[in-house]
Design a protein around this motif. Sequence first.
Motif, PDB file in Angstrom:
ATOM      1  N   ALA A  57      46.401  25.748  48.663  1.00 20.35           N
ATOM      2  CA  ALA A  57      46.676  24.992  47.437  1.00 20.35           C
ATOM      3  C   ALA A  57      47.860  24.034  47.606  1.00 20.35           C
ATOM      4  O   ALA A  57      47.772  22.857  47.220  1.00 20.35           O
ATOM      5  CB  ALA A  57      46.909  25.943  46.260  1.00 20.35           C
TER       6      ALA A  57
ATOM      7  N   ARG B 172      48.624  29.694  44.472  1.00 26.64           N
ATOM      8  CA  ARG B 172      47.661  28.907  43.702  1.00 26.64           C
ATOM      9  C   ARG B 172      48.323  27.987  42.680  1.00 26.64           C
ATOM     10  O   ARG B 172      47.713  27.002  42.249  1.00 26.64           O
ATOM     11  CB  ARG B 172      46.664  29.827  43.000  1.00 26.64           C
ATOM     12  CG  ARG B 172      47.240  30.769  41.969  1.00 26.64           C
ATOM     13  CD  ARG B 172      46.134  31.533  41.264  1.00 26.64           C
ATOM     14  NE  ARG B 172      46.656  32.503  40.318  1.00 26.64           N
ATOM     15  CZ  ARG B 172      45.942  33.004  39.330  1.00 26.64           C
ATOM     16  NH1 ARG B 172      44.697  32.634  39.162  1.00 26.64           N
ATOM     17  NH2 ARG B 172      46.479  33.884  38.506  1.00 26.64           N
TER      18      ARG B 172
ATOM     19  N   GLY C  52      41.605  31.076  50.805  1.00 25.24           N
ATOM     20  CA  GLY C  52      41.802  29.679  50.453  1.00 25.24           C
ATOM     21  C   GLY C  52      40.466  29.017  50.202  1.00 25.24           C
ATOM     22  O   GLY C  52      39.409  29.652  50.259  1.00 25.24           O
TER      23      GLY C  52
ATOM     24  N   ARG D 107      36.958  27.185  44.699  1.00 21.21           N
ATOM     25  CA  ARG D 107      37.873  27.626  43.647  1.00 21.21           C
ATOM     26  C   ARG D 107      37.094  28.360  42.558  1.00 21.21           C
ATOM     27  O   ARG D 107      35.922  28.119  42.344  1.00 21.21           O
ATOM     28  CB  ARG D 107      38.618  26.429  43.044  1.00 21.21           C
ATOM     29  CG  ARG D 107      37.707  25.391  42.439  1.00 21.21           C
ATOM     30  CD  ARG D 107      38.472  24.151  41.980  1.00 21.21           C
ATOM     31  NE  ARG D 107      37.523  23.103  41.615  1.00 21.21           N
ATOM     32  CZ  ARG D 107      36.908  23.033  40.441  1.00 21.21           C
ATOM     33  NH1 ARG D 107      37.138  23.950  39.526  1.00 21.21           N
ATOM     34  NH2 ARG D 107      36.068  22.058  40.194  1.00 21.21           N
TER      35      ARG D 107
ATOM     36  N   ASP E 263      47.245  34.670  48.929  1.00 24.37           N
ATOM     37  CA  ASP E 263      46.151  34.103  48.151  1.00 24.37           C
ATOM     38  C   ASP E 263      46.331  32.591  47.995  1.00 24.37           C
ATOM     39  O   ASP E 263      47.448  32.119  47.742  1.00 24.37           O
ATOM     40  CB  ASP E 263      46.129  34.773  46.766  1.00 24.37           C
ATOM     41  CG  ASP E 263      44.992  34.278  45.902  1.00 24.37           C
ATOM     42  OD1 ASP E 263      43.865  34.141  46.416  1.00 24.37           O
ATOM     43  OD2 ASP E 263      45.229  34.026  44.705  1.00 24.37           O
ATOM     44  N   GLU E 264      45.229  31.853  48.150  1.00 25.75           N
ATOM     45  CA  GLU E 264      45.208  30.384  47.967  1.00 25.75           C
ATOM     46  C   GLU E 264      46.259  29.700  48.846  1.00 25.75           C
ATOM     47  O   GLU E 264      47.067  28.894  48.385  1.00 25.75           O
ATOM     48  CB  GLU E 264      45.421  30.024  46.493  1.00 25.75           C
ATOM     49  CG  GLU E 264      44.366  30.602  45.552  1.00 25.75           C
ATOM     50  CD  GLU E 264      43.030  29.880  45.624  1.00 25.75           C
ATOM     51  OE1 GLU E 264      42.852  29.004  46.482  1.00 25.75           O
ATOM     52  OE2 GLU E 264      42.145  30.202  44.806  1.00 25.75           O
TER      53      GLU E 264
ATOM     54  N   LYS F 106      38.540  34.806  44.280  1.00 31.76           N
ATOM     55  CA  LYS F 106      39.446  35.128  45.381  1.00 31.76           C
ATOM     56  C   LYS F 106      40.667  35.899  44.883  1.00 31.76           C
ATOM     57  O   LYS F 106      41.065  36.902  45.477  1.00 31.76           O
ATOM     58  CB  LYS F 106      39.882  33.837  46.095  1.00 31.76           C
ATOM     59  CG  LYS F 106      38.754  33.088  46.777  1.00 31.76           C
ATOM     60  CD  LYS F 106      39.251  31.908  47.596  1.00 31.76           C
ATOM     61  CE  LYS F 106      39.878  30.818  46.749  1.00 31.76           C
ATOM     62  NZ  LYS F 106      38.890  30.166  45.832  1.00 31.76           N
ATOM     63  N   THR F 107      41.277  35.427  43.792  1.00 33.85           N
ATOM     64  CA  THR F 107      42.522  36.040  43.336  1.00 33.85           C
ATOM     65  C   THR F 107      42.298  37.448  42.809  1.00 33.85           C
ATOM     66  O   THR F 107      43.081  38.361  43.110  1.00 33.85           O
ATOM     67  CB  THR F 107      43.182  35.156  42.261  1.00 33.85           C
ATOM     68  OG1 THR F 107      43.477  33.870  42.837  1.00 33.85           O
ATOM     69  CG2 THR F 107      44.476  35.778  41.763  1.00 33.85           C
TER      70      THR F 107
ATOM     71  N   SER G 173      50.861  34.664  46.150  1.00 35.35           N
ATOM     72  CA  SER G 173      49.824  33.690  45.788  1.00 35.35           C
ATOM     73  C   SER G 173      50.448  32.314  45.624  1.00 35.35           C
ATOM     74  O   SER G 173      51.441  32.141  44.908  1.00 35.35           O
ATOM     75  CB  SER G 173      49.130  34.092  44.484  1.00 35.35           C
ATOM     76  OG  SER G 173      48.176  33.109  44.116  1.00 35.35           O
TER      77      SER G 173
ATOM     78  N   THR H 291      37.466  31.865  53.198  1.00 38.24           N
ATOM     79  CA  THR H 291      37.457  30.658  52.377  1.00 38.24           C
ATOM     80  C   THR H 291      36.251  30.666  51.449  1.00 38.24           C
ATOM     81  O   THR H 291      35.139  30.988  51.859  1.00 38.24           O
ATOM     82  CB  THR H 291      37.428  29.388  53.237  1.00 38.24           C
ATOM     83  OG1 THR H 291      36.244  29.364  54.041  1.00 38.24           O
ATOM     84  CG2 THR H 291      38.644  29.317  54.136  1.00 38.24           C
TER      85      THR H 291
END
Length: 614
Positions: free
Chosen positions: A208, A124, A247, A55, A204-205, A59-60, A122, A52
Amino acid sequence: MREYSCIINPSGKPPVGLSNFAKLARGDYCFVDKTLFIKEVLDAGDDVTLITRPRRFGKTINMDTLHCFLQQPAGGCRDAINRVSTTAERSGENNLFADLAISRAGEGYQRERGKRPVLFLSFRAVKELEWEAAFRRMSALLSDLAQEASQEAPVNSLTPSQQDILRKVIRKQAQPEECESILAILTKLLTLKHEGMTPWVLIDEYDAPLQAAYQYDYYELMRNLMKGLLGDSLKDNDFLHRAVITGIVRVAKEDIFSDLNNPGIYGVSQDRFASSFGFTETEVKELLAARGLSDRLDTVRDWYNGYLIGMDKPVTIYNPWSLINHLANPTRTPQPYWVNTSTNHLVRELLTQADVTVKRGLRELLDPARDHATAQPVCEYVPLREVKKDPKNLWGLLLAAGYLTRTEKAPDNSGTTMQLRIPNHEVRRVYSDLAERWLGGGEVGEGGGMQLLEALMAGEVDVFAARFEQLVLESMSYFDAGGREPERFYHGFILGMMQYLRDRYIVDSQRESGLGRYDLALEPKDKSKPGFVLEFKTCLRQSDSLDETAQKALRQIQEKRYHINLFQRGVKSVIALGLAFKGKETAVAHATPAGVEQSAKVGPIGTGEKIVKN
């Protein structure tokens, strides 16, 4: 092979908003080499690794980098893993990673490259206002993933019910409960397709959709879908090699991860991956030097540095999104790029509705006498559905989301209470903007609360006092003003208001001056404007007079000569204000401005005193 530097292609374009590793590596971009993240993942060895970070902290792009490294070439990285990067062309190797740090990490890591199939997903973009729209977007993502994984795969080897779910998911006709099993089905399908080679799962994420669902009141529906989707694929799945999930927050185990066997969880307080997301001091120095901007170091440090990641061997991290945007606009003064990438709606809502204990903590964060720090209980597993019920959930959310960071002081023995602070000037804007929101608009009377401050700056103390009373009546409760330390509450409340004047005034709290320590002083940057010294006092007994208490506060300013520092700094006149409080009742006493004396000895302020009672 060149001597290694963490800065790749120094003269290239800053990669603003780019999250595709193949484009980054083969394009004309200047970037910081973070490929040792791959080594960290492989070294961690967890069946399921959850990381974690706030934002826009990389991360992506890190997950896409990992995807490109792990994906079997035959399966196809989503942007052609075997294409030649700019650096690879110079080295003569047909390899995106040829000249990057992971290529120096050892043969053991290179053997993992392209060894297994990968499922990469993902979430996101799943941030819809309603459940139906959110589920449609989830269905589209799962459909694309299922179509890709099932190409040239032995679908007939699945059970009839699995084949039926796969067809429905691809056609976007599956119900939520059917979608819950699709990741588990796809891991089995890829294992069969690749002759027993189990796949990696990269998500990913992951949180979200959950944050959006909490914000827009469909949390239980999304929670059930995510819990089934992740639980079926990650727990006791013989067709899964390993999984990596990123995340912003560590959603509580009972919400999502209750079925998993001890996943490796790495938040902002863990040492592993500490330098993998965001930029270290060394990386920023090299980046600025490579672009001829070393003279910007102090500025970018003040604006974008300050995130302390890790516990035993903490690393201080710069916000990568803001720094990259600043490099893309080097002629501009620093801007709050990161805080402007979202509405901050959830954080604003929670802070606005916070109880008195949270407000005390926020007051301490704004108080220079406390080094802008506050000690608070922190729950790093954030139960989103109960985040409003317990202050430690809110502090945990603010820490995980990047609105706070911890100080270097270690947590208490229980490991739950941390010293927290605002990381940098950019994030401080969020709290200042929150104060502006409280002051602005019609919420605090006709014309808005900003007229309260404008009246004070103009020396119209009567107008200031009247609007201040209205602000107190409409924006706080008796629990705020009538707590165990009401004077400290009002001090913090007014201090927070005054931060909005930072462009025109230097705001000081509890500094020594004259014969004592004033509560609050405003030093004008334009010395022709009046300065202000404020002293706060609370009526300790119900029988105490507000008028007399305000006069007592004013006399303290005069007798202890709190104004002397302002005069010595060149301020031409000073207005002294004594503010008295009894619950939500207020009174203000003030002295008229006095001119600066030329001698080193400064006498008391003016003679005209006035009580304004509300």
